[in-house]
Design a protein around this motif. Structure first.
Motif: not given
Length: 278
Positions: A159-165
């Motif tokens: 989820i964190g990577i999703g927000f970052l992307v």
């Protein structure tokens, strides 16, 4: 294969001028929400936050305290429903942009529909007397519960990577001014105003979204749920950068500008779903 009766009815409803007016009203509600969050963040920066979080909950509280506040909140709730329905229509029928019929664009519209439906639910809950937790507490609680489950740590990281992307995509779109593809009917004078407003506002929005992803990723990698931050905590962290409080001020102003850009979208955004031919 031809369309079913349900598909034809749905497409006709999505193309009705009344539905488009509802959508534009929803974009005004979104703009108001961002203006309030940006204003609360500025108050936090200058030490006058009044105990309110610079997030959705704080914004709703700020509206509720004003004369006629409940009426405005009901209108905002209706606006969030309108945006959710609009995004659902785009997920079903495509977006009015180049390659708007691609599965990736439809999926992103479906995700936004869920987000705004959640925003509607949160606003209704607030009106019913349940103010709920701040975004920070919600983020920490969700992270802790997820990490307690097998594989939950990796879910939070994803989820964190999703927000970052997502944040990186929004920032890139601001730099490339690709958001202009979603607007129509602007004259040269309006374009000269809307373009910088869109660039600044989307830069701030992308930076904040990416920062939320960074905190979630750090919480997952360090196995410390308390490191997760919601919108309020993320905004406050900008004051801890080398720029100090002015870092938070700059981002808060950017959020305010994005609120203004939402009003520009309410005027010039393409809100018609893609229509298939044949």
């Amino acid at each position: 294969m031809g369309e079913t009766t349900v598909e034809r009815v749905g497409r006709k409803a999505a193309g009705h001028p009344g539905f488009h007016y509802m959508t534009r009203g929803g974009l005004v509600a979104r703009g108001l929400l961002y203006l309030l969050i940006g204003w609360l963040a500025l108050q936090v920066a200058f030490g006058d936050g009044g105990g309110k979080e610079a997030d959705r909950t704080g914004a709703l509280q700020a509206v509720a305290e004003k004369p006629g506040g409940p009426v405005v909140l009901w209108l905002m709730a209706a606006g969030f429903v309108a945006i959710a329905l609009w995004q659902a229509a785009e997920a079903l029928y495509g977006r009015p942009v180049p390659d708007g019929d691609k599965p990736t664009k439809r999926l992103s519209s479906a995700a936004r529909a869920v987000i705004y439906l959640a925003g509607f639910a949160a606003t209704i809950a607030f009106l019913a007397g349940n103010s709920g937790q701040s975004s920070d507490k919600q983020s920490k609680t969700f992270t802790a519960r997820a990490m307690a489950e097998p594989g939950g740590r990796w879910l939070i990281l994803a989820i964190g990577i999703g927000f970052l992307v997502w944040g990186a995509v929004v920032v890139a779109g601001a730099v490339r001014r690709s958001f202009l593809k979603e607007l129509t009917g602007m004259g040269p004078a309006a374009r000269r105003v809307v373009q910088p407003v869109g660039v600044v506002g989307n830069l701030a929005r992308g930076l904040v979204g990416g920062a939320v992803g960074v905190f979630l990723g750090y919480a997952a990698l360090s196995f410390e749920p308390d490191k997760a931050q919601g919108l309020d905590g993320t905004l406050r962290e900008f004051a801890e950068t080398p720029a100090g409080v002015w870092g938070l001020v700059a981002v808060a102003v950017g959020v305010l500008v994005f609120g203004l850009y939402c009003f520009c979208e309410a005027r010039w955004r393409k809100v018609e779903a893609v229509r298939r031919h044949g």
